[in-house]
Write a protein that holds these residues in place. Structure first.
Motif, PDB file in Angstrom:
ATOM      1  N   ASN A  89       0.826  -1.213   0.000  1.00  0.00           N
ATOM      2  CA  ASN A  89       0.000   0.000   0.000  1.00  0.00           C
ATOM      3  C   ASN A  89       0.859   1.262   0.000  1.00  0.00           C
ATOM      4  O   ASN A  89       0.494   2.272  -0.583  1.00  0.00           O
ATOM      5  N   ILE A  90       2.031   1.189   0.647  1.00  0.00           N
ATOM      6  CA  ILE A  90       2.958   2.324   0.607  1.00  0.00           C
ATOM      7  C   ILE A  90       3.420   2.532  -0.836  1.00  0.00           C
ATOM      8  O   ILE A  90       3.455   3.650  -1.335  1.00  0.00           O
ATOM      9  N   LYS A  91       3.749   1.435  -1.511  1.00  0.00           N
ATOM     10  CA  LYS A  91       4.198   1.529  -2.901  1.00  0.00           C
ATOM     11  C   LYS A  91       3.116   2.153  -3.780  1.00  0.00           C
ATOM     12  O   LYS A  91       3.383   3.020  -4.597  1.00  0.00           O
ATOM     13  N   LYS A  92       1.874   1.704  -3.554  1.00  0.00           N
ATOM     14  CA  LYS A  92       0.743   2.213  -4.344  1.00  0.00           C
ATOM     15  C   LYS A  92       0.564   3.733  -4.172  1.00  0.00           C
ATOM     16  O   LYS A  92       0.181   4.429  -5.100  1.00  0.00           O
ATOM     17  N   ASN A  93       0.849   4.211  -2.955  1.00  0.00           N
ATOM     18  CA  ASN A  93       0.546   5.606  -2.635  1.00  0.00           C
ATOM     19  C   ASN A  93       1.745   6.563  -2.724  1.00  0.00           C
ATOM     20  O   ASN A  93       1.659   7.700  -2.274  1.00  0.00           O
ATOM     21  N   THR A  94       2.888   6.076  -3.243  1.00  0.00           N
ATOM     22  CA  THR A  94       4.042   6.969  -3.401  1.00  0.00           C
ATOM     23  C   THR A  94       4.467   6.981  -4.865  1.00  0.00           C
ATOM     24  O   THR A  94       4.224   6.026  -5.599  1.00  0.00           O
ATOM     25  N   ASP A  95       5.139   8.062  -5.277  1.00  0.00           N
ATOM     26  CA  ASP A  95       5.645   8.120  -6.646  1.00  0.00           C
ATOM     27  C   ASP A  95       6.981   7.395  -6.755  1.00  0.00           C
ATOM     28  O   ASP A  95       7.284   6.785  -7.771  1.00  0.00           O
ATOM     29  N   GLU A  96       7.792   7.497  -5.702  1.00  0.00           N
ATOM     30  CA  GLU A  96       9.066   6.753  -5.678  1.00  0.00           C
ATOM     31  C   GLU A  96       9.242   6.171  -4.286  1.00  0.00           C
ATOM     32  O   GLU A  96       8.984   6.844  -3.294  1.00  0.00           O
ATOM     33  N   LEU A  97       9.676   4.912  -4.247  1.00  0.00           N
ATOM     34  CA  LEU A  97       9.885   4.263  -2.943  1.00  0.00           C
ATOM     35  C   LEU A  97      11.202   3.494  -2.972  1.00  0.00           C
ATOM     36  O   LEU A  97      11.464   2.730  -3.892  1.00  0.00           O
ATOM     37  N   LYS A  98      12.026   3.751  -1.950  1.00  0.00           N
ATOM     38  CA  LYS A  98      13.269   2.977  -1.804  1.00  0.00           C
ATOM     39  C   LYS A  98      13.270   2.348  -0.429  1.00  0.00           C
ATOM     40  O   LYS A  98      12.950   3.004   0.572  1.00  0.00           O
ATOM     41  N   ILE A  99      13.624   1.078  -0.385  1.00  0.00           N
ATOM     42  CA  ILE A  99      13.706   0.387   0.902  1.00  0.00           C
ATOM     43  C   ILE A  99      15.112  -0.180   1.045  1.00  0.00           C
ATOM     44  O   ILE A  99      15.612  -0.860   0.148  1.00  0.00           O
ATOM     45  N   ALA A 100      15.748   0.121   2.168  1.00  0.00           N
ATOM     46  CA  ALA A 100      17.050  -0.476   2.461  1.00  0.00           C
ATOM     47  C   ALA A 100      16.965  -1.086   3.847  1.00  0.00           C
ATOM     48  O   ALA A 100      16.356  -0.506   4.754  1.00  0.00           O
ATOM     49  N   SER A 101      17.521  -2.283   4.011  1.00  0.00           N
ATOM     50  CA  SER A 101      17.399  -2.921   5.316  1.00  0.00           C
ATOM     51  C   SER A 101      18.649  -3.706   5.669  1.00  0.00           C
ATOM     52  O   SER A 101      19.261  -4.326   4.814  1.00  0.00           O
ATOM     53  N   ASP A 102      19.005  -3.634   6.928  1.00  0.00           N
ATOM     54  CA  ASP A 102      20.146  -4.364   7.466  1.00  0.00           C
ATOM     55  C   ASP A 102      19.590  -5.274   8.557  1.00  0.00           C
ATOM     56  O   ASP A 102      19.095  -4.775   9.574  1.00  0.00           O
ATOM     57  N   VAL A 103      19.652  -6.579   8.337  1.00  0.00           N
ATOM     58  CA  VAL A 103      19.063  -7.497   9.314  1.00  0.00           C
ATOM     59  C   VAL A 103      19.760  -7.337  10.670  1.00  0.00           C
ATOM     60  O   VAL A 103      20.979  -7.300  10.757  1.00  0.00           O
ATOM     61  N   GLY A 104      18.940  -7.200  11.715  1.00  0.00           N
ATOM     62  CA  GLY A 104      19.463  -7.026  13.069  1.00  0.00           C
ATOM     63  C   GLY A 104      19.759  -5.565  13.405  1.00  0.00           C
ATOM     64  O   GLY A 104      20.029  -5.229  14.557  1.00  0.00           O
ATOM     65  N   LYS A 105      19.725  -4.695  12.413  1.00  0.00           N
ATOM     66  CA  LYS A 105      20.022  -3.271  12.678  1.00  0.00           C
ATOM     67  C   LYS A 105      18.812  -2.365  12.454  1.00  0.00           C
ATOM     68  O   LYS A 105      18.454  -1.586  13.327  1.00  0.00           O
ATOM     69  N   GLY A 106      18.207  -2.491  11.268  1.00  0.00           N
ATOM     70  CA  GLY A 106      17.053  -1.625  11.033  1.00  0.00           C
ATOM     71  C   GLY A 106      16.719  -1.463   9.569  1.00  0.00           C
ATOM     72  O   GLY A 106      17.348  -2.062   8.704  1.00  0.00           O
ATOM     73  N   THR A 107      15.714  -0.646   9.338  1.00  0.00           N
ATOM     74  CA  THR A 107      15.184  -0.460   7.981  1.00  0.00           C
ATOM     75  C   THR A 107      15.029   1.036   7.702  1.00  0.00           C
ATOM     76  O   THR A 107      14.686   1.802   8.606  1.00  0.00           O
ATOM     77  N   THR A 108      15.305   1.422   6.468  1.00  0.00           N
ATOM     78  CA  THR A 108      15.057   2.802   6.045  1.00  0.00           C
ATOM     79  C   THR A 108      14.147   2.796   4.818  1.00  0.00           C
ATOM     80  O   THR A 108      14.405   2.097   3.848  1.00  0.00           O
ATOM     81  N   LEU A 109      13.105   3.579   4.913  1.00  0.00           N
ATOM     82  CA  LEU A 109      12.177   3.746   3.787  1.00  0.00           C
ATOM     83  C   LEU A 109      12.313   5.183   3.304  1.00  0.00           C
ATOM     84  O   LEU A 109      12.297   6.105   4.120  1.00  0.00           O
ATOM     85  N   GLU A 110      12.446   5.370   2.016  1.00  0.00           N
ATOM     86  CA  GLU A 110      12.435   6.730   1.489  1.00  0.00           C
ATOM     87  C   GLU A 110      11.287   6.838   0.493  1.00  0.00           C
ATOM     88  O   GLU A 110      11.200   6.060  -0.458  1.00  0.00           O
ATOM     89  N   MET A 111      10.401   7.772   0.747  1.00  0.00           N
ATOM     90  CA  MET A 111       9.202   7.907  -0.077  1.00  0.00           C
ATOM     91  C   MET A 111       9.165   9.311  -0.664  1.00  0.00           C
ATOM     92  O   MET A 111       9.297  10.286   0.073  1.00  0.00           O
ATOM     93  N   ILE A 112       9.003   9.384  -1.972  1.00  0.00           N
ATOM     94  CA  ILE A 112       8.876  10.692  -2.614  1.00  0.00           C
ATOM     95  C   ILE A 112       7.518  10.763  -3.318  1.00  0.00           C
ATOM     96  O   ILE A 112       7.116   9.832  -4.017  1.00  0.00           O
ATOM     97  N   THR A 113       6.824  11.859  -3.085  1.00  0.00           N
ATOM     98  CA  THR A 113       5.559  12.080  -3.778  1.00  0.00           C
ATOM     99  C   THR A 113       5.531  13.517  -4.285  1.00  0.00           C
ATOM    100  O   THR A 113       5.898  14.452  -3.554  1.00  0.00           O
ATOM    101  N   TYR A 114       5.141  13.673  -5.537  1.00  0.00           N
ATOM    102  CA  TYR A 114       5.077  15.013  -6.142  1.00  0.00           C
ATOM    103  C   TYR A 114       3.771  15.695  -5.763  1.00  0.00           C
ATOM    104  O   TYR A 114       2.721  15.055  -5.678  1.00  0.00           O
ATOM    105  N   LEU A 115       3.859  16.981  -5.526  1.00  0.00           N
ATOM    106  CA  LEU A 115       2.713  17.705  -4.971  1.00  0.00           C
ATOM    107  C   LEU A 115       1.764  18.252  -6.041  1.00  0.00           C
ATOM    108  O   LEU A 115       0.698  18.769  -5.721  1.00  0.00           O
ATOM    109  N   GLN A 116       2.147  18.127  -7.308  1.00  0.00           N
ATOM    110  CA  GLN A 116       1.268  18.635  -8.378  1.00  0.00           C
ATOM    111  C   GLN A 116       0.609  17.481  -9.115  1.00  0.00           C
ATOM    112  O   GLN A 116       1.246  16.490  -9.371  1.00  0.00           O
TER     113      GLN A 116
END
Lengths: 137, 114
Positions: free
Chosen positions: A110-137
Protein backbone atom coordinates in the motif's frame (compact mmCIF):
# COMPACT_ATOMS: atom_id res chain seq x y z
CA UNK A 1 10.88 22.96 5.04
CA UNK A 2 12.11 20.20 7.32
CA UNK A 3 10.37 18.37 10.10
CA UNK A 4 11.48 15.53 12.34
CA UNK A 5 9.38 13.17 14.45
CA UNK A 6 10.33 10.39 16.83
CA UNK A 7 8.45 7.09 16.86
CA UNK A 8 8.45 4.74 19.81
CA UNK A 9 8.34 1.01 19.07
CA UNK A 10 5.38 -0.82 20.62
CA UNK A 11 3.49 2.32 21.65
CA UNK A 12 0.28 1.95 19.69
CA UNK A 13 -1.56 4.76 21.43
CA UNK A 14 0.92 7.24 19.88
CA UNK A 15 1.00 5.63 16.42
CA UNK A 16 -0.23 8.13 13.85
CA UNK A 17 1.05 11.16 15.71
CA UNK A 18 3.62 12.10 13.05
CA UNK A 19 1.26 11.35 10.16
CA UNK A 20 -1.38 13.57 11.74
CA UNK A 21 1.11 16.43 12.12
CA UNK A 22 2.24 16.10 8.48
CA UNK A 23 -1.38 16.07 7.30
CA UNK A 24 -2.02 19.39 9.09
CA UNK A 25 1.11 20.94 7.50
CA UNK A 26 0.09 19.81 3.99
CA UNK A 27 -3.41 21.20 4.50
CA UNK A 28 -1.93 24.54 5.52
CA UNK A 29 0.15 24.49 2.33
CA UNK A 30 -3.08 23.98 0.34
CA UNK A 31 -1.92 20.76 -1.25
CA UNK A 32 -4.71 18.94 -3.13
CA UNK A 33 -6.72 16.69 -0.78
CA UNK A 34 -6.23 13.58 -2.93
CA UNK A 35 -2.46 14.03 -2.90
CA UNK A 36 -2.52 14.64 0.86
CA UNK A 37 -4.43 11.40 1.34
CA UNK A 38 -1.85 9.41 -0.68
CA UNK A 39 1.03 10.94 1.28
CA UNK A 40 -0.43 10.48 4.75
CA UNK A 41 -1.77 6.97 4.10
CA UNK A 42 1.74 5.88 3.01
CA UNK A 43 3.34 7.68 5.95
CA UNK A 44 0.86 6.23 8.43
CA UNK A 45 1.48 2.70 7.13
CA UNK A 46 5.21 3.34 7.60
CA UNK A 47 4.71 4.79 11.07
CA UNK A 48 2.60 1.79 12.12
CA UNK A 49 5.33 -0.51 10.78
CA UNK A 50 7.91 1.14 13.06
CA UNK A 51 5.58 0.85 16.07
CA UNK A 52 4.74 -2.76 15.18
CA UNK A 53 8.22 -4.09 14.39
CA UNK A 54 11.02 -1.78 15.55
CA UNK A 55 12.46 -0.54 18.86
CA UNK A 56 12.37 3.09 17.76
CA UNK A 57 12.53 5.24 14.69
CA UNK A 58 12.78 8.70 13.23
CA UNK A 59 10.69 10.31 10.53
CA UNK A 60 12.37 13.05 8.52
CA UNK A 61 10.19 15.14 6.24
CA UNK A 62 11.46 17.57 3.60
CA UNK A 63 8.97 19.62 1.63
CA UNK A 64 9.74 21.90 -1.30
CA UNK A 65 7.49 23.36 -3.98
CA UNK A 66 7.55 20.25 -6.15
CA UNK A 67 7.63 17.31 -3.79
CA UNK A 68 7.62 15.81 -0.35
CA UNK A 69 10.44 13.49 0.63
CA UNK A 70 9.86 11.33 3.71
CA UNK A 71 12.53 9.17 5.28
CA UNK A 72 11.53 6.65 7.92
CA UNK A 73 14.58 5.19 9.67
CA UNK A 74 14.20 2.60 12.37
CA UNK A 75 16.34 0.57 14.71
CA UNK A 76 14.87 -2.90 14.66
CA UNK A 77 15.06 -6.42 13.29
CA UNK A 78 15.32 -5.34 9.64
CA UNK A 79 13.73 -7.15 6.69
CA UNK A 80 15.61 -10.28 5.55
CA UNK A 81 13.81 -10.57 2.22
CA UNK A 82 12.40 -7.28 0.91
CA UNK A 83 10.78 -8.88 -2.18
CA UNK A 84 8.89 -11.24 0.11
CA UNK A 85 7.84 -8.37 2.41
CA UNK A 86 6.49 -6.51 -0.63
CA UNK A 87 4.18 -9.41 -1.46
CA UNK A 88 0.56 -8.82 -0.49
CA UNK A 89 -0.43 -11.04 2.40
CA UNK A 90 3.07 -11.76 3.72
CA UNK A 91 3.36 -10.71 7.36
CA UNK A 92 5.51 -11.31 10.43
CA UNK A 93 3.28 -9.21 12.71
CA UNK A 94 2.48 -10.30 16.27
CA UNK A 95 -0.99 -11.10 17.61
CA UNK A 96 -0.95 -7.73 19.42
CA UNK A 97 -0.44 -5.90 16.13
CA UNK A 98 -3.25 -7.88 14.49
CA UNK A 99 -5.58 -6.96 17.35
CA UNK A 100 -4.99 -3.30 16.48
CA UNK A 101 -6.36 -3.92 12.98
CA UNK A 102 -3.03 -4.31 11.19
CA UNK A 103 -0.55 -7.06 10.34
CA UNK A 104 -2.31 -8.50 7.31
CA UNK A 105 0.69 -8.07 5.02
CA UNK A 106 -0.82 -5.09 3.21
CA UNK A 107 1.36 -2.23 4.48
CA UNK A 108 4.36 -2.17 2.15
CA UNK A 109 2.31 -2.86 -1.02
CA UNK A 110 0.00 0.00 0.00
CA UNK A 111 2.96 2.32 0.61
CA UNK A 112 4.20 1.53 -2.90
CA UNK A 113 0.74 2.21 -4.34
CA UNK A 114 0.55 5.61 -2.63
CA UNK A 115 4.04 6.97 -3.40
CA UNK A 116 5.64 8.12 -6.65
CA UNK A 117 9.07 6.75 -5.68
CA UNK A 118 9.89 4.26 -2.94
CA UNK A 119 13.27 2.98 -1.80
CA UNK A 120 13.71 0.39 0.90
CA UNK A 121 17.05 -0.48 2.46
CA UNK A 122 17.40 -2.92 5.32
CA UNK A 123 20.15 -4.36 7.47
CA UNK A 124 19.06 -7.50 9.31
CA UNK A 125 19.46 -7.03 13.07
CA UNK A 126 20.02 -3.27 12.68
CA UNK A 127 17.05 -1.62 11.03
CA UNK A 128 15.18 -0.46 7.98
CA UNK A 129 15.06 2.80 6.04
CA UNK A 130 12.18 3.75 3.79
CA UNK A 131 12.44 6.73 1.49
CA UNK A 132 9.20 7.91 -0.08
CA UNK A 133 8.88 10.69 -2.61
CA UNK A 134 5.56 12.08 -3.78
CA UNK A 135 5.08 15.01 -6.14
CA UNK A 136 2.71 17.70 -4.97
CA UNK A 137 1.27 18.63 -8.38
CA UNK B 1 -27.56 9.46 3.14
CA UNK B 2 -27.04 11.92 5.98
CA UNK B 3 -26.03 11.38 9.60
CA UNK B 4 -29.50 11.80 11.08
CA UNK B 5 -30.83 9.03 8.78
CA UNK B 6 -27.98 6.72 9.77
CA UNK B 7 -28.64 7.34 13.47
CA UNK B 8 -32.36 6.71 13.06
CA UNK B 9 -32.01 3.55 10.94
CA UNK B 10 -29.46 1.99 13.28
CA UNK B 11 -31.30 2.99 16.50
CA UNK B 12 -27.96 4.47 17.31
CA UNK B 13 -26.40 6.98 19.66
CA UNK B 14 -24.33 9.84 18.36
CA UNK B 15 -21.10 9.92 20.36
CA UNK B 16 -19.62 13.02 18.73
CA UNK B 17 -20.22 15.15 15.67
CA UNK B 18 -23.18 17.17 14.47
CA UNK B 19 -26.35 15.17 13.76
CA UNK B 20 -27.62 17.93 11.47
CA UNK B 21 -24.50 18.26 9.32
CA UNK B 22 -25.17 18.47 5.57
CA UNK B 23 -22.56 15.92 4.48
CA UNK B 24 -24.03 13.17 2.26
CA UNK B 25 -22.56 9.68 2.46
CA UNK B 26 -22.66 7.45 -0.61
CA UNK B 27 -20.60 4.38 0.27
CA UNK B 28 -20.23 1.92 3.11
CA UNK B 29 -17.32 -0.32 4.04
CA UNK B 30 -17.39 -2.80 6.93
CA UNK B 31 -14.12 -4.13 8.30
CA UNK B 32 -12.09 -4.72 11.44
CA UNK B 33 -8.94 -4.68 9.34
CA UNK B 34 -7.61 -1.12 9.22
CA UNK B 35 -4.98 -2.12 6.64
CA UNK B 36 -7.83 -2.88 4.27
CA UNK B 37 -9.57 0.43 5.01
CA UNK B 38 -6.32 2.24 4.13
CA UNK B 39 -6.41 0.82 0.59
CA UNK B 40 -9.75 2.48 -0.28
CA UNK B 41 -9.99 5.40 -2.70
CA UNK B 42 -13.69 6.28 -2.23
CA UNK B 43 -14.89 9.58 -0.84
CA UNK B 44 -18.05 10.09 1.21
CA UNK B 45 -17.68 6.73 2.87
CA UNK B 46 -19.01 5.41 6.18
CA UNK B 47 -16.74 2.96 7.99
CA UNK B 48 -18.55 0.24 9.95
CA UNK B 49 -16.38 -1.60 12.45
CA UNK B 50 -16.38 -3.62 15.64
CA UNK B 51 -12.85 -2.56 16.48
CA UNK B 52 -12.53 0.12 19.15
CA UNK B 53 -9.08 1.59 19.56
CA UNK B 54 -7.41 4.87 18.68
CA UNK B 55 -6.01 3.40 15.45
CA UNK B 56 -9.58 3.22 14.07
CA UNK B 57 -9.79 7.01 14.42
CA UNK B 58 -6.26 7.54 13.08
CA UNK B 59 -7.12 5.37 10.08
CA UNK B 60 -10.28 7.41 9.45
CA UNK B 61 -8.25 10.61 9.77
CA UNK B 62 -5.63 9.54 7.20
CA UNK B 63 -8.20 8.05 4.79
CA UNK B 64 -10.49 11.13 4.92
CA UNK B 65 -13.38 9.14 6.40
CA UNK B 66 -15.79 11.44 8.20
CA UNK B 67 -18.15 8.93 9.80
CA UNK B 68 -17.42 5.76 11.80
CA UNK B 69 -20.18 3.43 13.03
CA UNK B 70 -19.20 1.18 15.95
CA UNK B 71 -21.35 -1.93 16.14
CA UNK B 72 -22.64 -4.09 19.00
CA UNK B 73 -22.58 -1.23 21.51
CA UNK B 74 -18.78 -1.26 21.83
CA UNK B 75 -17.64 1.41 24.25
CA UNK B 76 -15.18 4.03 23.12
CA UNK B 77 -12.42 5.64 25.19
CA UNK B 78 -12.20 9.36 25.94
CA UNK B 79 -9.00 9.41 23.87
CA UNK B 80 -10.89 8.10 20.83
CA UNK B 81 -13.59 10.76 21.26
CA UNK B 82 -11.02 13.56 21.63
CA UNK B 83 -9.17 12.41 18.53
CA UNK B 84 -12.43 12.15 16.56
CA UNK B 85 -13.56 15.63 17.61
CA UNK B 86 -10.18 17.12 16.74
CA UNK B 87 -10.46 15.66 13.23
CA UNK B 88 -14.17 16.37 12.69
CA UNK B 89 -15.05 12.67 12.54
CA UNK B 90 -18.59 11.70 13.52
CA UNK B 91 -18.76 8.65 15.80
CA UNK B 92 -21.94 6.59 16.05
CA UNK B 93 -22.60 3.65 18.34
CA UNK B 94 -25.27 1.08 17.41
CA UNK B 95 -26.49 -1.96 19.35
CA UNK B 96 -26.91 -3.81 16.02
CA UNK B 97 -24.47 -6.48 14.86
CA UNK B 98 -22.16 -5.72 11.95
CA UNK B 99 -24.29 -7.97 9.70
CA UNK B 100 -27.51 -6.19 10.62
CA UNK B 101 -25.92 -2.73 10.39
CA UNK B 102 -24.63 -3.47 6.89
CA UNK B 103 -27.93 -4.90 5.71
CA UNK B 104 -29.98 -1.96 7.03
CA UNK B 105 -27.70 0.65 5.44
CA UNK B 106 -27.49 -1.29 2.15
CA UNK B 107 -31.26 -1.60 2.02
CA UNK B 108 -31.53 2.16 2.55
CA UNK B 109 -29.29 2.84 -0.46
CA UNK B 110 -25.72 3.05 0.83
CA UNK B 111 -23.50 1.56 -1.89
CA UNK B 112 -20.68 -0.98 -1.55
CA UNK B 113 -17.15 0.01 -2.63
CA UNK B 114 -16.47 -3.25 -4.45
Amino acid sequence: MEFRYEVEGGNFSRAGHASSAVKKILKQLNVDNRIIKRIVVALYEGEVNVVAHAHKGNILVYIDEQKINIKIEDEGPGIPDIDLAMQAGYSTASAAVREMGFGAGMGLPNIKKNTDELKIASDVGKGTTLEMITYLQ
Amino acid sequence: MNISTVVELLEARLICGDVNQEREFLYGFASDLMSDVLTLDSDNLILITGLTNTQVIRTAEMADIHCVVLVRGKKVSAEMINLAEENHITLIETPFSMFRTVSVLYEAGLKPVY
